[in-house]
Write a protein that holds these residues in place. Structure first.
Motif: not given
Length: 333
Positions: A117-124, A142-147
């Protein structure tokens, strides 16, 4: 999405534990670059806040609930390395003291709920703010939604590889992705609202927004300029105590009072496990008889009291980890 004991075989549990331990070790080193006079005090508060909000299950579909995961929120507020440490502390406290998430599955939970969740959220978040500078709240949404669905799909992949029950990967992936996309909407709203609130009060405390916000410049008819908005260096000199005390107060209210109104419906993972027929693979928690297990239900402790105890534990442990990591950096320098 806390994975219980029994869902994964020993090889997968150990492998995930190695990944989680390596990830935490890397983040302990990386967090030294993030932890400063603002981030270090925030780390304990952010971890405690995530613990409290995770208690607040909200309905997402008939008979199914969801709750905040918090990886994207942690990364945005205190940085990705420190964010993973915050998530690891939350999951450790939940697993050991509240029997929420299996002990043998702790590595799996840290991997999918913390690291992914951190990697995906931070990346987005970085991608969106790079394309639309200053759109911090939109990027947080958007970061939270996709993570969240990303984390659910990684769980599905791991279960397909080393789960203790045979599954139809396509069906489970669709079910996990679908319900966690709905949960992701709730996560996105909570994350955006929290980041927006902190931005409005103390923008210098949002790690992900540093260097992105620009003061508003008003130009008069004669060409004079007026800067509206406090420059970050000035804001950073303000005392943190009022903000931290206010944040702790809000966190205690959420854990101690609002938690009584949380949905009792099974969360996304539990609901999918029931529908797909592998819920019976879960096994009893080693500490399932502790008074605080199931957030006080086992010992007859009111959920609000259990929540306040949990907030205190997370606040102390996460704060100690953050200051220890920062102290090592100061000694090294």
């Amino acid at each position: 999405m806390h994975v219980p004991d029994g869902f994964f075989n020993a090889a997968t549990s150990v492998s995930a534990g190695v990944v989680a331990a390596a990830g935490v070790a890397v983040c302990l080193r990386g967090a030294r670059r993030e932890l400063d006079d603002r981030t270090a005090p925030m780390a304990g508060l952010v971890a405690a806040f995530i613990f409290a909000v995770q208690m607040l299950n909200f309905p997402v579909a008939a008979g199914t609930s969801g709750h905040l995961l918090g990886g994207a929120l942690a990364a945005i507020l205190v940085g990705p390395y420190t964010g993973v440490l915050c998530m690891a502390v939350v999951l450790l406290v939940q697993g050991v003291f509240f029997a929420d998430g299996g002990l043998t599955a702790l590595g799996v939970n840290i991997t999918i709920m913390g690291i992914v969740t951190v990697l995906v959220g931070w990346g987005v978040f970085r991608l969106v703010t790079g394309l639309a500078r200053g759109k911090v709240v939109i990027a947080a949404f958007l970061a939270a939604l996709i993570s969240v669905p990303a984390s659910a799909l990684v769980f599905t992949l791991l279960f397909w590889i080393g789960g203790t029950a045979p599954i139809e990967i396509g069906a489970v992936a669709a079910a996990m992705g679908g319900v966690h996309l709905l949960i992701g909407i709730g996560e996105a709203l909570i994350t955006a609202a929290t980041v927006g609130a902190v931005l409005a009060v103390r923008p210098d405390l949002v790690y992900g927004a540093r260097g992105l916000a620009r003061p508003l410049v008003l130009r008069g008819a004669e060409g004079e300029s007026t800067i509206v908005g406090e420059p970050e260096p000035v804001a950073a000199t303000r005392s943190l105590k009022p903000f931290l005390l206010g944040g702790v107060g809000v966190t205690l209210v959420l854990a101690g009072l609002v938690s009584f109104f949380a949905s009792s419906s099974p969360d996304g993972l539990e609901a999918v496990a029931e529908n797909e027929g592998f819920i019976e693979r879960s096994s009893d928690h080693l500490f399932g008889g502790w008074a605080l297990a199931d957030y006080g239900d086992v010992g007859g402790i009111p959920v609000g009291v259990a929540g306040i105890i949990g907030v205190g534990l997370v606040l102390l442990i996460a704060g100690a980890v953050a200051y220890a990591a920062r102290r090592r950096n100061e000694i090294k320098v």
